[in-house]
Design an enzyme around this catalytic site. Structure first.
Site, PDB file in Angstrom:
ATOM      1  CE  LYS A  70      -4.924  -6.721   7.398  1.00 55.45           C
ATOM      2  NZ  LYS A  70      -4.927  -6.097   8.704  1.00 55.45           N
ATOM      3  NE  ARG A  86      -8.489  -0.338   6.902  1.00 51.76           N
ATOM      4  CZ  ARG A  86      -7.724  -0.833   5.942  1.00 51.76           C
ATOM      5  NH1 ARG A  86      -7.577  -2.137   5.824  1.00 51.76           N
ATOM      6  NH2 ARG A  86      -7.101  -0.049   5.102  1.00 51.76           N
TER       7      ARG A  86
HETATM    8  C1  7PJ Z   1      -5.529  -2.469   8.868  1.00 48.97           C
HETATM    9  C2  7PJ Z   1      -5.574  -1.084   8.747  1.00 48.97           C
HETATM   10  C3  7PJ Z   1      -6.101  -3.080  10.018  1.00 48.97           C
HETATM   11  C4  7PJ Z   1      -6.708  -0.867  10.740  1.00 48.97           C
HETATM   12  C5  7PJ Z   1      -4.534  -1.932   7.047  1.00 48.97           C
HETATM   13  C6  7PJ Z   1      -4.507  -4.394   4.603  1.00 48.97           C
HETATM   14  C7  7PJ Z   1      -3.366  -3.709   5.212  1.00 48.97           C
HETATM   15  N1  7PJ Z   1      -6.158  -0.291   9.665  1.00 48.97           N
HETATM   16  N2  7PJ Z   1      -4.930  -0.770   7.596  1.00 48.97           N
HETATM   17  N3  7PJ Z   1      -6.675  -2.227  10.917  1.00 48.97           N
HETATM   18  N4  7PJ Z   1      -4.888  -2.983   7.788  1.00 48.97           N
HETATM   19  N5  7PJ Z   1      -7.284  -0.121  11.678  1.00 48.97           N
HETATM   20  O1  7PJ Z   1      -5.621  -3.872   4.509  1.00 48.97           O
HETATM   21  O2  7PJ Z   1      -4.271  -5.551   4.171  1.00 48.97           O
HETATM   22  O3  7PJ Z   1      -6.077  -4.295  10.238  1.00 48.97           O
HETATM   23  S1  7PJ Z   1      -3.624  -1.989   5.565  1.00 48.97           S
END
Ligand code: 7PJ
Length: 282
Positions: free
Chosen positions: A226, A260
């Site tokens: 990020k 994640r």
């Molecule tokens: C997240 C997500 C997160 C959950 C994305 C990226 C942006 N889902 N989807 N938590 N981020 N639950 O991966 O940079 O932080 S998309």
């Protein structure tokens, strides 16, 4: 304490939370690699997911809508066309659960019918019909906090007390889901790093992560690659591996139960080593 099982039943496949779980990110969007190697077309997606599973992923999160800051919306049909062939292929080739990253009820329903067993919704089931669809599908759900919408969320986000406000939101969404018939043991919460937050907000949430799980609800955290790594260390997307591993490890140490991540193998190594140290003498 809410009764939280240490095992989530994801449409017949189990996600154990007895140790930290690694969620591998699989972005299936047609703008292949245009966002720094984070998106894959459906041909590349399946081998990439198999590689993540081999590297230790406990669940694969399949997404067909970009939720990056400034991203445009896509239709339900576009999302379905992108993700369903991938979910079907992964369901037959893998034994681990598959998560569908969507906010749209039609996509949730179609994805679960194709074999997905977990709903990851960055809008916390606030779209029309989403909460009812999730309750009916009876799979675990991740409810994420976001201030505003992806297109505008990074325009000067402001809070009086970010940890308290994110906590109130998550608790309210958890309650709404339980009232709508979602099993409390199927709910996972996520502070939504970078979704309507400044770097300082992200750091405060990471420091005080444990304050967000007062009811024992498992926390999912996404910090992988990020932009706070750009703000803090000046790193471009393809330089963020080591920082991402460090952030995932800090998140787990501060109470995250699911992380994640894009880089499964190195994250897995770091977390499994820490768990062994934290477990004490055997
Ligand atoms: C997240 C997500 C997160 C959950 C994305 C990226 C942006 N889902 N989807 N938590 N981020 N639950 O991966 O940079 O932080 S998309």
């Amino acid at each position: 304490m809410v009764a939280t099982d240490d095992v989530l039943d994801c449409n017949g496949r189990t996600l154990a939370l007895t140790r930290s779980a690694i969620m591998g990110v699989l972005n299936v969007t047609p703008d292949s690699f245009s966002d720094g190697g984070r998106s894959l077309n459906s041909v590349d997606a399946v081998p990439h997911a198999l590689e993540m599973a081999e590297a230790g992923a406990d669940i694969i999160d399949v997404g067909g809508e970009s939720t990056r800051p400034g991203a445009m919306q896509v239709s339900a049909q576009q999302e379905i066309d992108r993700v369903i062939p991938v979910i079907e292929a992964l369901h037959s080739e893998l034994a681990i659960p598959i998560s569908i990253d969507t906010s749209k009820p039609e996509v949730m329903i179609t994805a679960v019918a194709a074999g997905a067993g977990f709903i990851n919704d960055v809008r916390a089931l606030r779209e029309a019909g989403a909460i009812e669809a999730a309750a009916k599908l009876a799979v675990p759900v991740c409810l994420m906090h976001m201030l505003g919408e992806p297109r505008t969320m990074q325009n000067a986000p402001a809070y009086h007390d970010v940890v308290a406000e994110v906590g109130v939101f998550l608790e309210a969404r958890r309650t709404a889901c339980v009232e709508a018939g979602i099993d409390a043991r199927h709910i996972v919460l996520d502070p939504g790093f970078g979704f309507g937050k400044t770097v300082e907000h992200n750091l405060q949430l990471l420091r005080d992560l444990s304050a967000l799980a007062p009811l024992g609800t498992p926390l999912l955290v996404g910090l992988s690659r990020k932009s706070m790594l750009k703000a803090l260390l000046g790193l471009e997307v393809d330089e963020r591996l080591h920082g991402s591993v460090a952030l995932a490890l800090i998140a787990v140490q501060n109470g995250a139960r699911i992380v994640r991540v894009h880089d499964v193998a190195p994250t897995c190594q770091a977390i499994r080593l820490w768990e062994r140290v934290a477990a004490g003498p055997q």
